[in-house]
Design an enzyme around this catalytic site. Sequence first.
Site, PDB file in Angstrom:
ATOM      1  N   ARG A 258       0.871  -1.170   0.000  1.00  0.00           N
ATOM      2  CA  ARG A 258       0.000   0.000   0.000  1.00  0.00           C
ATOM      3  C   ARG A 258       0.906   1.217   0.000  1.00  0.00           C
ATOM      4  NH1 ARG A 258      -2.185   0.682   5.432  1.00  0.00           N
ATOM      5  NH2 ARG A 258      -0.731   2.407   5.459  1.00  0.00           N
ATOM      6  N   HIS A 262      -3.292   4.538   4.729  1.00  0.00           N
ATOM      7  CA  HIS A 262      -4.432   3.624   4.851  1.00  0.00           C
ATOM      8  C   HIS A 262      -5.690   4.286   4.311  1.00  0.00           C
ATOM      9  CE1 HIS A 262      -7.330   0.809   6.430  1.00  0.00           C
ATOM     10  NE2 HIS A 262      -7.925   1.790   7.078  1.00  0.00           N
ATOM     11  N   TYR A 271       4.225   4.629  11.557  1.00  0.00           N
ATOM     12  CA  TYR A 271       4.529   3.200  11.693  1.00  0.00           C
ATOM     13  C   TYR A 271       5.431   2.612  10.613  1.00  0.00           C
ATOM     14  CZ  TYR A 271       0.400   3.170   8.635  1.00  0.00           C
ATOM     15  OH  TYR A 271      -0.495   3.423   7.628  1.00  0.00           O
TER      16      TYR A 271
HETATM   17  C1  LIG Z   1     -14.378  -6.059  11.544  1.00  0.00           C
HETATM   18  C2  LIG Z   1     -13.626  -4.791  11.379  1.00  0.00           C
HETATM   19  N1  LIG Z   1     -12.732  -4.435  12.315  1.00  0.00           N
HETATM   20  C3  LIG Z   1     -12.046  -3.276  12.196  1.00  0.00           C
HETATM   21  C4  LIG Z   1     -12.235  -2.453  11.128  1.00  0.00           C
HETATM   22  C5  LIG Z   1     -11.463  -1.123  11.006  1.00  0.00           C
HETATM   23  N2  LIG Z   1     -10.515  -1.253   9.890  1.00  0.00           N
HETATM   24  C6  LIG Z   1     -10.791  -0.747   8.672  1.00  0.00           C
HETATM   25  S1  LIG Z   1      -9.597  -1.145   7.540  1.00  0.00           S
HETATM   26  C7  LIG Z   1      -8.703  -1.981   8.700  1.00  0.00           C
HETATM   27  C8  LIG Z   1      -7.441  -2.659   8.309  1.00  0.00           C
HETATM   28  C9  LIG Z   1      -7.659  -3.659   7.220  1.00  0.00           C
HETATM   29  O1  LIG Z   1      -6.452  -4.264   6.891  1.00  0.00           O
HETATM   30  P1  LIG Z   1      -6.341  -5.200   5.634  1.00  0.00           P
HETATM   31  O2  LIG Z   1      -7.354  -6.283   5.727  1.00  0.00           O
HETATM   32  O3  LIG Z   1      -4.922  -5.629   5.516  1.00  0.00           O
HETATM   33  O4  LIG Z   1      -6.760  -4.297   4.399  1.00  0.00           O
HETATM   34  P2  LIG Z   1      -5.999  -3.002   3.850  1.00  0.00           P
HETATM   35  O5  LIG Z   1      -6.543  -1.819   4.552  1.00  0.00           O
HETATM   36  O6  LIG Z   1      -4.551  -3.193   4.088  1.00  0.00           O
HETATM   37  O7  LIG Z   1      -6.340  -2.991   2.399  1.00  0.00           O
HETATM   38  C10 LIG Z   1      -9.319  -1.922   9.948  1.00  0.00           C
HETATM   39  C11 LIG Z   1      -8.775  -2.523  11.171  1.00  0.00           C
HETATM   40  C12 LIG Z   1     -13.186  -2.847  10.187  1.00  0.00           C
HETATM   41  N3  LIG Z   1     -13.465  -2.089   9.103  1.00  0.00           N
HETATM   42  N4  LIG Z   1     -13.856  -4.013  10.327  1.00  0.00           N
END
Ligand SMILES: Cc1ncc(C[n+]2csc(CCOP(=O)(O)OP(=O)(O)O)c2C)c(N)n1
Lengths: 369, 369, 325, 325
Positions: A258, A262, A271
């Site tokens: 990425r 975020h 981080y």
């Molecule tokens: C069940 C849930 N817990 C927490 C969140 C908050 N949240 C949004 S994106 C994210 C990180 C997601 O990481 P990843 O699956 O690696 O996807 P990326 O953002 O890296 O594409 C979090 C913790 C959420 N949307 N849903």
Amino acid sequence: MFEVYHPVKGELFEVIDNKGNIINQEWFPEIDDSTVLKAYKDMLFARTVDLMIVSYQRQGRIYTYPPNYGQEAVSQAVASQVDVENDWVVPAFRELPLYLAKGAQLRDVFLMYMGDEKGASWSESKRMLPISVPIATQLPHAVGLGYALKMDKEKHVVYAFVGDGGTSTGDFHEAMNFAQVWKVPVVFIVQNNQFAISVPFNTQSGADTIAVKAMGYGMKGIRVDGNDFFAMYSAVRDASDYAREGSGPVLIEAVTYRKGAHTTSDDPYKYRTKEEEEEWDKKDPLKRLKYYLMERELWNNKDEELLLKTFKKEIDQAFLDTENSMSYELNEVFDHLYADQLGDLIRQKKRYKEFMEWKAKRQESVQNK
Amino acid sequence: MFEVYHPVKGELFEVIDNKGNIINQEWFPEIDDSTVLKAYKDMLFARTVDLMIVSYQRQGRIYTYPPNYGQEAVSQAVASQVDVENDWVVPAFRELPLYLAKGAQLRDVFLMYMGDEKGASWSESKRMLPISVPIATQLPHAVGLGYALKMDKEKHVVYAFVGDGGTSTGDFHEAMNFAQVWKVPVVFIVQNNQFAISVPFNTQSGADTIAVKAMGYGMKGIRVDGNDFFAMYSAVRDASDYAREGSGPVLIEAVTYRKGAHTTSDDPYKYRTKEEEEEWDKKDPLKRLKYYLMERELWNNKDEELLLKTFKKEIDQAFLDTENSMSYELNEVFDHLYADQLGDLIRQKKRYKEFMEWKAKRQESVQNK
Amino acid sequence: MKIMNIVKSINNALDLMLRENNKVVVYGEDVGVEGGVFRVTEDLQKKHGVERVFDSPLAESTIVGSAIGMAIAGYRPVVEIQFSGFAYPALDQIISHMARMRNRTRGKFTSPVVVRMPYGGGINALEMHSESMEAFYAHTPGLKVVIPSTPYDAKGLLISAIESDDPIIFMEPKRIYRAIKQEVPEEKYAIPIGKAKVLKKGNDVTMIAYGAMIRECQKAIVMAEKEGVDVELIDLRTIYPLDKETIADSIKKTGRVVFVAEEPTSFGVGSEIMALANEEAFLSLEAPPKRVTGFDTIVPYPQGEHFYMQTPEKILFELLETARF
Amino acid sequence: MKIMNIVKSINNALDLMLRENNKVVVYGEDVGVEGGVFRVTEDLQKKHGVERVFDSPLAESTIVGSAIGMAIAGYRPVVEIQFSGFAYPALDQIISHMARMRNRTRGKFTSPVVVRMPYGGGINALEMHSESMEAFYAHTPGLKVVIPSTPYDAKGLLISAIESDDPIIFMEPKRIYRAIKQEVPEEKYAIPIGKAKVLKKGNDVTMIAYGAMIRECQKAIVMAEKEGVDVELIDLRTIYPLDKETIADSIKKTGRVVFVAEEPTSFGVGSEIMALANEEAFLSLEAPPKRVTGFDTIVPYPQGEHFYMQTPEKILFELLETARF
Ligand SMILES: Cc1ncc(C[n+]2csc(CCOP(=O)(O)OP(=O)(O)O)c2C)c(N)n1
Ligand SMILES: Cc1ncc(C[n+]2csc(CCOP(=O)(O)OP(=O)(O)O)c2C)c(N)n1
Ligand SMILES: [Mg+2]
Ligand SMILES: [Mg+2]
């Protein structure tokens, strides 16, 4: 392919290097130049959309937005071969090239992040679910869609996406297991972009790779360089052929990065380091594909400059159109929750209208004083 | 051990055959005869308890009960080496030999299935959680207990149990992953008894083994003949040594068979054959250990007869004592929910007492008529 | 004393408890390095180390489930769910175990876990980020449910929550995380769980609210005063157990109740307040107790959220009807 | 017509719908070969094949989640959760997706799933097997919640549920699964969702209940009659949306309400009934609406369950107080 690059080996399936040279001729996909060129343009378009949304966000014209920046090849590999009418797409939320290929309009994307549900359903696009806000909870839906395809004897597939963070959830596990037990035609694609917000992969996962998780389900799996369009294209093709033939689901780990924050509310330097970002910048999927195309004289910097100009104009126009035509009526809140109109909702809506009238009168009377 | 019997090979770790002959001297545990003999007696005791509870249940003196019949060696292997004071035990619900070794009283087991919470906390036993009614949801607790051991620099381990059905749940997956990421000293033991109620393993799981799931978490794992006491003993010892040293968790798949019904309400012939049962009967863990002991003249049929008599008497006495001393006061319903007495609960209890008084008076007045 | 907003006062409470009690641990998604997406746990990892303040994998069920295990072993885990809308995967652990461990084991094992979660709308977020489902927790036997509305209360209530031997759902009004600033003592103090607070005395109507709605109510009350309506405002602070005495006393005095919250109307906290008014003050009621609460719908995306939220004017509209009934 | 109990009438409804509509599929833990632990789906796999009636892995979240996917693709899945206490792992899928898919996509995708789950106590079961948490679902926007009390209603309501374009939580009173027998037509018929039924006319008190409590209420009513109290009994049949008209009409007539249910008292369905009485019939109320409901505790193990359950006598006790207020 899934035997050669068996996940137990921990190998990364690559086809081109960082400079766009073919390093794995055997697995280079059958693909014509025009498809490659289109893929590049589509990725460039998606990236431009991303960058412009980020700038709209900075101007306060859009709310929080999660960019796809750096990960475009993963979903473009699907976009370049998806059956737009018949395959199902089950997004996570960083697959912009695929949304557009599947028929989503820019307006949908804008509306979504400007805070209007009307964007979430991708207007006229066929067989694509909305993005999934609660992480990984979309994967069980993919299993169900796959089951339906199987029952209906349709030879199509479901492409389901999730992030590395999402692989830690219970729903990921349950869905993978159901998919294999039911042998449904689902291609699971994990975008391992190294982070879940601020949490790096080694804090997220006990395993060294995500591909190896496939073994725990008796499922085919492969670890692919997600920034290598050709590798992703080959893997997606073999996986979808496998699934389409009724052999069962496949797990593709797309190793990517990425490049951006975020979301627009995030500051990655809390981080991670600039150095790390620079390292990954060399593997940028667009850069690599551009090297490939330029080497073959299918593309040059001038083409790109011109195209970018058109893109920007098009995107800006679409954004202005969206802004200018926005509207959100009280009915939007009530009218899509149930198939019929429930008494409670009718009463609540009516009461709200009474309040609105009272408020209007009250303001009038204040103004008249 | 975990490299030699690496789950990717799909091999079953065995030490003795169905006749009690050592077939794998290299991995035969260091264990003295008295420990083996005690293990046999304990398993026999547990089995006798089981059979008697089933008969009490038939007499209507106990409610639904899930027997351990056929699976005794799995938890006995832990029971024979657990640190009764310091290791944590996190049960599923078919580990009777271990509950008893860890200090549970027969009374607890009876009370539990006679429908009294007072049985659920295992009276004076140390560091053993109650059985877990919602399948697999106990595994996250094991991770937390392991984290606490680690923080407190205690060199003990957590033994956490779950069934094959339980491996399909989200909590199984999440707990395994957390355990490995946090490197907590937890030995996960899956009792793969081939069924989750009526659902056979191949309908339950996409993978051919459960051990292979360890790979998806970067965890050590091993597939063990769960009806082979010595194999289980060795595996548990190596796993707990590994965990105790701070190297991280281990997953043991104990391949076994639920010889009895799922619970006393279940009829297994709806979903499996007598032939299958007979096949597995040859692998019965008690039979095999008995062959081993008899071969070495450590045990004979007369010993067994005598011992069974004593067992039955002891168990029956304990059951009668439990029956005769049962009592369940209104306070039991209210007094353990919160640390303090909440106003709402005080009011509700009071109101119930008013009702009881009213009822008593009303009955009196009816009788007086 | 120091001027703090809610983010800061919660951070301060966590810092203080981490310092005072080495059994306190703080974790959740992005809680460590990042200091939480709302920065509530900022710098705590630096101060207390990665073993006591840390990031967990993305799995709400096991965030809570592992905390239950730690609590059984004598720890005092304070876990963060990033948004209350993402607590749903943890509901099973919360309902089946966190709330019941003490009861199940007749007090032998307990699970004094604090689950912190920002809740409520008004921050222009996507779906699932604006939930107010406190009624779920309030209806679950074995839990206590706490919602502060000011920096001062947030700190004192969180300290009580961590010290409580019962499991606590601690819901934080994220909309006013930084909106309200107040003098907050830097030393330790506790505010008892289960005690509501009468924020303003009044004689005509009892208004009951909590969290971010308090501020909206206060604005409505100022307007109401100009219309000659004298409102008594109660901040519940604890949703379960309700402070029935404080609420009933007020209703008996005023005879009129208006409840204000963001939750969907039906089967919510407001329903219980209506029930309470009847059960505790039936003969004093001069008007039907009223709920000024969310529609029975999904909280709309930002463009539609203003329809859903309780605004001072909407509260006034309903308040006047009740006052003039 | 055939004499059926509830198990049989539900089985009959499923059989009929499987026959009539090839988009109907039925699955869950032990639903196929075994025919369900309560035998509700007995023989359906034999009749309709393993592709349409089948066992799933043990994973409630994905049982519901996969059904949502099938429903989006045009299927009509009817999934079984073995006991309502094991639905908690599925709450996230139910709340976040099943209830919202239509709203989220402005009607483009819908999730007409029926989630069947036996609920309630009285069967001498261990913990988690006696839950009555219908208020969770009733408070979740986007769901409809149906609870039958007779074989006839069970069949008609389940057929409506399967034909409904909305997601339905269908809770089955397992305590009376086999206790009530009734003539039930073998052909198809539907009972509308959202309509309560007045089971008995009366003038003094309105009694509101559903599921297994109806029978207990009926017994209480017979006793009350001897004491000169004439009760009107309403079977809700649908918990959300409530049939407010039927309820309000009755309360306006009697001025008195007694609500009977197994659920924990606070923040339950009963609270909403109390609220409704106030909002719809305030001026008619002659006594405080009353709840005869479970304690705010965990349902005790069998030895203690009789304390928790609503018995005819306990209902009578409370009823008389309300009648004589
Ligand atoms: C069940 C849930 N817990 C927490 C969140 C908050 N949240 C949004 S994106 C994210 C990180 C997601 O990481 P990843 O699956 O690696 O996807 P990326 O953002 O890296 O594409 C979090 C913790 C959420 N949307 N849903
Ligand atoms: C979450 C949950 N779902 C369903 C049930 C009902 N149930 C009780 S035991 C069981 C099967 C468990 O199978 P397995 O994990 O293999 O354990 P075994 O009974 O074979 O020891 C089921 C489905 C439950 N207790 N918990
Ligand atoms: Mg990621
Ligand atoms: Mg099993």
